[in-house]
Scaffold this motif. Structure first.
Motif, PDB file in Angstrom:
ATOM      1  N   GLU A  71       0.835  -1.204   0.000  1.00  0.00           N
ATOM      2  CA  GLU A  71       0.000   0.000   0.000  1.00  0.00           C
ATOM      3  C   GLU A  71       0.869   1.252   0.000  1.00  0.00           C
ATOM      4  N   ARG A 146      -1.664  -7.840  -1.737  1.00  0.00           N
ATOM      5  CA  ARG A 146      -2.987  -7.426  -1.280  1.00  0.00           C
ATOM      6  C   ARG A 146      -4.069  -8.160  -2.072  1.00  0.00           C
ATOM      7  N   ALA A 225      -6.893  -0.307  -0.251  1.00  0.00           N
ATOM      8  CA  ALA A 225      -6.422  -0.459  -1.625  1.00  0.00           C
ATOM      9  C   ALA A 225      -6.376  -1.941  -1.998  1.00  0.00           C
TER      10      ALA A 225
END
Length: 330
Positions: A71, A146, A225
């Motif tokens: 991120e 992620r 995100a």
């Protein structure tokens, strides 16, 4: 997440926060303000002879170090392109993810501003321009650590948790039956959109995460995100229930957006599906955090029979909304 594993997070004190900031070589002046944040803990910390800093302490178990750093790296990539993001401050050793005792935290410059006026065409146009530039960076490479915003994590997992542990028995049959219809409706929207590309997006692009200052939208809090369709960062800018109003808002956003990036109109099939997934995920988020003492204090209305009854009514409205034709580009 169990309370035992998370307990140090709840026991954060002003002294601990100040000690953590001063461990980086700053001198705090005693001014201390807890900011409105629930997923993490965020504080404004005053400094001697300098502008206050924002200290963000990460919730244990939410993200791995690698996911947090990914991120941060996305924010730095955006900042390098002179985009208006509030990126973490690197320490003298070049680190952005910092550690103090059992805590992980990051420091940010304080950035003032107000929420954008989403009824103002000029604000919508400027937001579209900025997000178009964001997404040019977001599509250059994927997140590898992620997760993606998908039907499983936001929809199916959320429904299973609520149906198993939270929905009152008097409403369980109505909820589970509706949930099946919602998942079917979401899948229909995704099939209509066909093979949509996912890119790195802000993920939680509502007005509270945008600070309007000097005629510029400054984007904060990239904690959500993820990999997702580009429209995930656009649909939350459309306000109100009036379709004509949303159509006009969309036109302004897309006009600004396409000055810098292409927009695939097939993604408009996903707007109501993504809205539905967000609603499901939000209730499940509250449920997953219910062992955090801050949540029962702040969300007193959650997990009552009235709440779940209203939630079911809202989800029925969403089922109908997914069955309507999507918004179009004018």
């Amino acid at each position: 997440m169990s309370t035992t594993n998370s307990q140090p997070f709840y026991q954060l004190t002003p002294d601990t926060v100040i000690d953590a900031v001063e461990s980086l070589g700053y001198w705090c002046d005693g001014r201390f303000l807890e900011l409105n944040s629930y997923e993490n803990r965020v504080y404004q910390v005053g400094l001697e002879d300098d502008t206050p800093l924002i200290a963000k302490f990460y919730r244990p178990g939410r993200w791995s170090d690698a996911q947090i750093l990914e991120e941060h790296q996305f924010c730095y990539e955006l900042a390098e392109q002179e985009l208006p993001v509030v990126a973490p401050i690197r320490s003298e050793s070049g680190e952005s993810l910092l550690h103090f005792k059992d805590y992980r935290f990051a420091l940010y410059p304080r950035r003032g501003g107000r929420a954008p006026e989403l009824a103002d065409p000029d604000h919508l146009f400027r937001l579209g321009q900025t997000l178009g530039r964001f997404h040019l960076v977001g599509q250059t490479r994927p997140f590898t650590e992620r997760p993606a915003l998908d039907i499983r994590s936001y929809g199916i997992d959320s429904i299973e948790l609520i149906a198993r542990d939270f929905i009152p028995s008097s409403l369980r049959d109505a909820y589970t039956s509706l949930a099946e219809d919602l998942l079917s409706g979401i899948e229909v929207c995704y099939r209509a959109a066909r093979d949509i590309r996912s890119i790195r997006v802000h993920g939680d692009c509502h007005g509270g995460n945008i600070l309007w200052r000097d005629d510029t939208p400054n984007f904060v809090d990239f904690d959500d995100a993820r990999m997702a369709p580009a429209v995930q960062d656009l649909w939350m800018l459309l306000t109100g229930d009036d379709r004509q109003q949303q159509q006009l808002q969309l036109s302004e956003v897309i006009e600004g957006y396409t000055e810098f990036a292409e927009f695939d109109p097939r993604e408009l099939h996903l707007v109501e599906a993504l809205r539905t997934l967000r609603m499901l995920h939000y209730s499940a988020w509250l449920a997953r955090r219910w062992d955090d003492p801050a949540f029962p204090r702040s969300f007193t209305w959650f997990n009552t029979e009235r709440y779940w009854g209203e939630h079911i009514l809202q989800l029925r409205e969403q089922l109908a909304a997914m069955q309507e034709p999507p918004l179009t580009l004018l």
